[in-house]
Design a protein around this motif. Structure first.
Motif, PDB file in Angstrom:
ATOM      1  N   PHE A  44     -10.295  15.712  -4.112  1.00 43.08           N
ATOM      2  CA  PHE A  44     -10.009  14.428  -3.459  1.00 43.08           C
ATOM      3  C   PHE A  44      -8.610  13.915  -3.802  1.00 43.08           C
ATOM      4  O   PHE A  44      -7.816  13.605  -2.915  1.00 43.08           O
ATOM      5  CB  PHE A  44     -11.062  13.395  -3.853  1.00 43.08           C
ATOM      6  N   SER A  45      -8.304  13.813  -5.070  1.00 47.59           N
ATOM      7  CA  SER A  45      -7.045  13.191  -5.489  1.00 47.59           C
ATOM      8  C   SER A  45      -5.836  13.958  -4.969  1.00 47.59           C
ATOM      9  O   SER A  45      -4.880  13.352  -4.471  1.00 47.59           O
ATOM     10  CB  SER A  45      -6.981  13.063  -7.014  1.00 47.59           C
ATOM     11  N   SER A  46      -5.850  15.283  -5.060  1.00 47.06           N
ATOM     12  CA  SER A  46      -4.696  16.061  -4.622  1.00 47.06           C
ATOM     13  C   SER A  46      -4.492  15.935  -3.112  1.00 47.06           C
ATOM     14  O   SER A  46      -3.355  15.771  -2.637  1.00 47.06           O
ATOM     15  CB  SER A  46      -4.853  17.528  -5.016  1.00 47.06           C
ATOM     16  N   LYS A  47      -5.569  15.972  -2.342  1.00 47.87           N
ATOM     17  CA  LYS A  47      -5.447  15.902  -0.891  1.00 47.87           C
ATOM     18  C   LYS A  47      -4.982  14.521  -0.441  1.00 47.87           C
ATOM     19  O   LYS A  47      -4.064  14.386   0.376  1.00 47.87           O
ATOM     20  CB  LYS A  47      -6.782  16.264  -0.224  1.00 47.87           C
ATOM     21  N   LEU A  48      -5.595  13.459  -0.994  1.00 46.66           N
ATOM     22  CA  LEU A  48      -5.219  12.102  -0.608  1.00 46.66           C
ATOM     23  C   LEU A  48      -3.788  11.791  -1.026  1.00 46.66           C
ATOM     24  O   LEU A  48      -2.985  11.284  -0.232  1.00 46.66           O
ATOM     25  CB  LEU A  48      -6.179  11.088  -1.229  1.00 46.66           C
ATOM     26  N   ARG A  51      -1.099  13.486   1.041  1.00 48.03           N
ATOM     27  CA  ARG A  51      -0.951  12.831   2.339  1.00 48.03           C
ATOM     28  C   ARG A  51      -0.073  11.588   2.226  1.00 48.03           C
ATOM     29  O   ARG A  51       0.840  11.359   3.024  1.00 48.03           O
ATOM     30  CB  ARG A  51      -2.318  12.431   2.891  1.00 48.03           C
ATOM     31  N   ILE A  52      -0.368  10.755   1.232  1.00 48.91           N
ATOM     32  CA  ILE A  52       0.382   9.511   1.059  1.00 48.91           C
ATOM     33  C   ILE A  52       1.847   9.803   0.740  1.00 48.91           C
ATOM     34  O   ILE A  52       2.759   9.185   1.313  1.00 48.91           O
ATOM     35  CB  ILE A  52      -0.252   8.640  -0.044  1.00 48.91           C
ATOM     36  N   LYS A  53       2.087  10.738  -0.168  1.00 51.40           N
ATOM     37  CA  LYS A  53       3.464  11.072  -0.547  1.00 51.40           C
ATOM     38  C   LYS A  53       4.254  11.592   0.649  1.00 51.40           C
ATOM     39  O   LYS A  53       5.437  11.259   0.814  1.00 51.40           O
ATOM     40  CB  LYS A  53       3.455  12.091  -1.675  1.00 51.40           C
ATOM     41  N   LYS A  57       7.661   9.788   2.205  1.00 49.10           N
ATOM     42  CA  LYS A  57       8.946  10.472   2.361  1.00 49.10           C
ATOM     43  C   LYS A  57       9.355  10.548   3.828  1.00 49.10           C
ATOM     44  O   LYS A  57      10.510  10.298   4.177  1.00 49.10           O
ATOM     45  CB  LYS A  57       8.854  11.870   1.759  1.00 49.10           C
ATOM     46  N   ASP A  58       8.402  10.874   4.696  1.00 47.93           N
ATOM     47  CA  ASP A  58       8.699  11.054   6.114  1.00 47.93           C
ATOM     48  C   ASP A  58       9.155   9.756   6.762  1.00 47.93           C
ATOM     49  O   ASP A  58      10.108   9.748   7.553  1.00 47.93           O
ATOM     50  CB  ASP A  58       7.454  11.592   6.825  1.00 47.93           C
ATOM     51  N   LYS A  59       8.504   8.653   6.441  1.00 51.35           N
ATOM     52  CA  LYS A  59       8.825   7.359   7.038  1.00 51.35           C
ATOM     53  C   LYS A  59       9.847   6.576   6.219  1.00 51.35           C
ATOM     54  O   LYS A  59      10.255   5.491   6.633  1.00 51.35           O
ATOM     55  CB  LYS A  59       7.556   6.513   7.197  1.00 51.35           C
ATOM     56  N   GLU A  60      10.229   7.106   5.072  1.00 50.69           N
ATOM     57  CA  GLU A  60      11.160   6.411   4.170  1.00 50.69           C
ATOM     58  C   GLU A  60      10.677   4.990   3.902  1.00 50.69           C
ATOM     59  O   GLU A  60      11.394   4.003   4.095  1.00 50.69           O
ATOM     60  CB  GLU A  60      12.574   6.393   4.755  1.00 50.69           C
ATOM     61  N   LEU A  61       9.439   4.904   3.423  1.00 53.98           N
ATOM     62  CA  LEU A  61       8.817   3.610   3.176  1.00 53.98           C
ATOM     63  C   LEU A  61       9.422   2.914   1.975  1.00 53.98           C
ATOM     64  O   LEU A  61       9.879   3.538   1.020  1.00 53.98           O
ATOM     65  CB  LEU A  61       7.312   3.775   2.967  1.00 53.98           C
ATOM     66  N   SER A  78      -8.370   5.496  -8.430  1.00 58.83           N
ATOM     67  CA  SER A  78      -7.271   4.631  -8.004  1.00 58.83           C
ATOM     68  C   SER A  78      -5.967   5.404  -8.025  1.00 58.83           C
ATOM     69  O   SER A  78      -5.814   6.395  -8.756  1.00 58.83           O
ATOM     70  CB  SER A  78      -7.164   3.388  -8.896  1.00 58.83           C
ATOM     71  N   PHE A  79      -5.044   4.933  -7.202  1.00 59.73           N
ATOM     72  CA  PHE A  79      -3.744   5.587  -7.082  1.00 59.73           C
ATOM     73  C   PHE A  79      -2.728   4.561  -6.623  1.00 59.73           C
ATOM     74  O   PHE A  79      -3.011   3.739  -5.742  1.00 59.73           O
ATOM     75  CB  PHE A  79      -3.820   6.736  -6.076  1.00 59.73           C
ATOM     76  N   ALA A  80      -1.548   4.589  -7.209  1.00 61.88           N
ATOM     77  CA  ALA A  80      -0.482   3.664  -6.825  1.00 61.88           C
ATOM     78  C   ALA A  80       0.817   4.438  -6.633  1.00 61.88           C
ATOM     79  O   ALA A  80       1.103   5.390  -7.372  1.00 61.88           O
ATOM     80  CB  ALA A  80      -0.297   2.590  -7.895  1.00 61.88           C
ATOM     81  N   ILE A  81       1.587   4.008  -5.639  1.00 69.14           N
ATOM     82  CA  ILE A  81       2.864   4.680  -5.388  1.00 69.14           C
ATOM     83  C   ILE A  81       3.863   3.685  -4.818  1.00 69.14           C
ATOM     84  O   ILE A  81       3.508   2.753  -4.099  1.00 69.14           O
ATOM     85  CB  ILE A  81       2.679   5.872  -4.403  1.00 69.14           C
ATOM     86  N   ASN A  82       5.102   3.855  -5.194  1.00 70.45           N
ATOM     87  CA  ASN A  82       6.231   3.185  -4.557  1.00 70.45           C
ATOM     88  C   ASN A  82       7.446   4.091  -4.787  1.00 70.45           C
ATOM     89  O   ASN A  82       7.304   5.211  -5.278  1.00 70.45           O
ATOM     90  CB  ASN A  82       6.456   1.763  -5.086  1.00 70.45           C
ATOM     91  N   ARG A  83       8.607   3.647  -4.414  1.00 68.64           N
ATOM     92  CA  ARG A  83       9.789   4.513  -4.523  1.00 68.64           C
ATOM     93  C   ARG A  83      10.099   4.899  -5.969  1.00 68.64           C
ATOM     94  O   ARG A  83      10.505   6.029  -6.248  1.00 68.64           O
ATOM     95  CB  ARG A  83      10.997   3.830  -3.885  1.00 68.64           C
ATOM     96  N   ASP A  84       9.906   3.957  -6.878  1.00 68.77           N
ATOM     97  CA  ASP A  84      10.166   4.269  -8.289  1.00 68.77           C
ATOM     98  C   ASP A  84       9.216   5.350  -8.796  1.00 68.77           C
ATOM     99  O   ASP A  84       9.641   6.322  -9.436  1.00 68.77           O
ATOM    100  CB  ASP A  84      10.023   3.009  -9.149  1.00 68.77           C
ATOM    101  N   ILE A  85       7.935   5.187  -8.519  1.00 69.40           N
ATOM    102  CA  ILE A  85       6.937   6.162  -8.969  1.00 69.40           C
ATOM    103  C   ILE A  85       7.198   7.524  -8.331  1.00 69.40           C
ATOM    104  O   ILE A  85       7.126   8.563  -8.993  1.00 69.40           O
ATOM    105  CB  ILE A  85       5.515   5.667  -8.638  1.00 69.40           C
ATOM    106  N   LEU A  86       7.536   7.513  -7.045  1.00 73.73           N
ATOM    107  CA  LEU A  86       7.807   8.754  -6.325  1.00 73.73           C
ATOM    108  C   LEU A  86       9.002   9.498  -6.922  1.00 73.73           C
ATOM    109  O   LEU A  86       9.030  10.737  -6.937  1.00 73.73           O
ATOM    110  CB  LEU A  86       8.061   8.445  -4.847  1.00 73.73           C
ATOM    111  N   ASN A  87       9.955   8.734  -7.446  1.00 74.44           N
ATOM    112  CA  ASN A  87      11.158   9.340  -8.035  1.00 74.44           C
ATOM    113  C   ASN A  87      11.059   9.516  -9.545  1.00 74.44           C
ATOM    114  O   ASN A  87      12.057   9.799 -10.212  1.00 74.44           O
ATOM    115  CB  ASN A  87      12.386   8.496  -7.697  1.00 74.44           C
TER     116      ASN A  87
END
Length: 502
Positions: A44-48, A51-53, A57-61, A78-87
């Motif tokens: 579950f975690s890897s697939k979800l 997808r979010i990541k 990246k694709d939409k440059e959110l 639970s999972f959280a992401i933003n530009r800082d976490i992504l980088n």
């Protein structure tokens, strides 16, 4: 003094140990539940998350996205992401970050009124006239025919523009008397009894709470829901948080620039239809209580009405077919499963809360990039499909074009440029001043800042820009407002303001 200390200290020690034990028990319980979910759904975690990541990246959110799965035992994932976490950078975004849940507040308000009915403090089938006789719509509406239940399920038929705008955006005195005056003086009425969604009914229901208990809706929410569920980081007041900690609304242009960033609510505009700030950890307690129909809040019969349709509706929203409304939840269907949903939006904020009562699982999701307001729903659907063993990737592929279309539409919106700013001059200084409306709308003030002008309407403010044709406009964060000034009159929409003498 030494004797008093010797007596008191053991009590403090016992209290400290009890609190520590309670906290550790909660943490252990959450750890066991998340471990159980991971074991049952190893991919579950890897697939979800992939997808979010990819979407990020694709939409440059910009901004934040936070997501949780909840079951009858509490937080499961639970999972959280933003530009800082992504980088790979440090970020303050986590399960304890304060987020605004907007119209999802309505599910809480419906629950509160049901609790008060169970305690025999009111009867949802009794009339508005019985509990709030001073609200009489200038004797043009028979309020004996408007039940408290109809306020909660949007079949009461009344609407007031001034009351709605004051409570949602502009602010007011904070007194119910002002809102009741507005409702009595400025209203529309549909006597058909059909479902018509608005903030008006739940806000009036909040006034009924105060009328029958002597305490405010805000106080009773804490006493009857937040405290019993140990939602210690949840509040109906913005002032209970440091403003910098609340995840803000973001308005992003197609040039990938943040046009506006802020949180546009004050204590005055936190109300019974959209007035709760909470966290993923706290909201998981609330959603889990709904999933298991916890007796801490209500008995089985009360939960049944709270989770069952009390009026029909016929509407598609994204991937959900809504066929009914309870006392605060949309009753819908997704992939042939009954699902209860309650969403919320404000400027760039999009909040998703839902659960499938038969499957005993639910989703909480939040984003704050205005272009991605469908992202929480898209990812909730993907999660449900993964958990329930459906063809998740195929379903995702069929739903994502709706997200892409909405994203592209929002991304193409044009925003004012600095070249459009109304620059200060001796000629334009004549617009400076305070303007008052005779129908009790909040004051408008025009002032100076640096080399431009500012427009302040109630609690909102923004820069003033010139329109291509005659007139001006101001971006106030949650809304953009056109206006023009002729002599000493300011006209905005159908409202007329007069300049006050100094």
């Amino acid at each position: 003094m030494e004797k008093i200390n010797r007596i008191i200290r053991p009590h403090f020690l016992i209290l400290f140990l009890l609190l520590a034990f309670s906290c550790n028990t909660d943490k252990d319980s959450t750890f066991q539940n998340t471990s159980k979910f991971k074991k049952e759904h190893p991919n579950f975690s890897s697939k979800l998350e992939n997808r979010i990541k990819h979407i990020y990246k694709d939409k440059e959110l910009f901004g934040d996205f936070i997501f949780a799965v909840v079951d009858e035992n509490g937080l499961a994932y639970s999972f959280a992401i933003n530009r800082d976490i992504l980088n790979g950078k440090k970020s303050s975004l986590d399960n304890n970050s304060p987020i605004y849940i907007a119209s999802s507040t309505k599910a809480f308000t419906g629950t509160l009124l049901k609790i008060l009915e169970q305690k025999k403090l009111l009867d949802l089938n009794k009339s508005l006239n019985e509990y709030l006789p001073q609200l009489n719509y200038n004797d043009s509406i028979d309020t004996k025919k408007i039940t408290i239940k109809s306020l909660l399920n949007h079949t009461h038929g009344t609407f007031s523009t001034s009351m709605t705008w004051k409570t949602a955006f502009l602010g007011y005195s904070g007194k119910n008397e002002e809102l009741i005056h507005d409702l009595n003086a400025d209203f529309l009425y549909d006597p058909s009894g059909k479902y018509r969604y608005s903030n008006v009914g739940p806000i009036i229901a909040g006034m009924v709470v105060e009328s029958v208990t002597g305490k405010t809706w805000k106080s009773e929410m804490n006493d009857y829901i937040f405290s019993p569920l140990k939602m210690e980081n949840t509040s109906t007041n913005v002032s209970d948080y440091s403003l910098k900690d609340i995840r803000p609304s973001l308005t992003v242009s197609k040039e990938r620039q943040i046009i506006e960033k802020g949180f546009y609510k004050k204590d005055l505009t936190m109300h019974a239809a959209g007035g709760i700030i909470s966290t993923i950890n706290d909201l998981s307690k609330w959603l889990s209580a709904n999933i298991r129909e916890d007796h801490i809040l209500l008995d089985k019969n009360s939960w049944s009405e709270l989770h069952s349709s009390t009026t029909p509706q016929n509407k598609d929203y994204f991937s959900y077919y809504r066929n009914g409304y309870s006392l605060g939840w949309d009753i819908a269907e997704y992939q042939k499963e009954k699902i209860l949903t309650r969403f919320g939006n404000l400027a760039g904020i999009s909040f998703h809360m839902s659960f499938m009562p038969d499957k005993k699982n639910g989703i909480i999701a939040f984003s704050n990039d205005n272009r991605a307001y469908l992202l929480p729903h898209l990812m909730a659907d993907y999660a449900y499909s993964l958990i329930n063993g459906l063809a998740a990737d195929s379903i995702f592929k069929s739903e994502k074009p709706k997200f892409d279309k909405s994203f592209d539409r929002e991304n193409e919106i044009s925003y004012p440029k600095d070249s459009q700013l109304l620059i200060q001059s001796n000629i334009t200084d004549k617009i400076l001043g305070t303007y008052q409306n005779s129908e009790n709308w909040p004051i408008i003030s025009i002032g100076k800042k640096d080399n431009y002008y500012t427009f302040r309407w109630g609690i909102l403010d923004g820069k003033i820009y010139t329109k291509e044709e005659d007139g001006y406009f101001s971006n106030l964060g949650v809304l953009t407002r056109d206006f023009e000034i002729k002599n000493d009159s300011l006209l905005t929409g159908s409202l007329i303001y007069k300049k006050m003498k100094e």
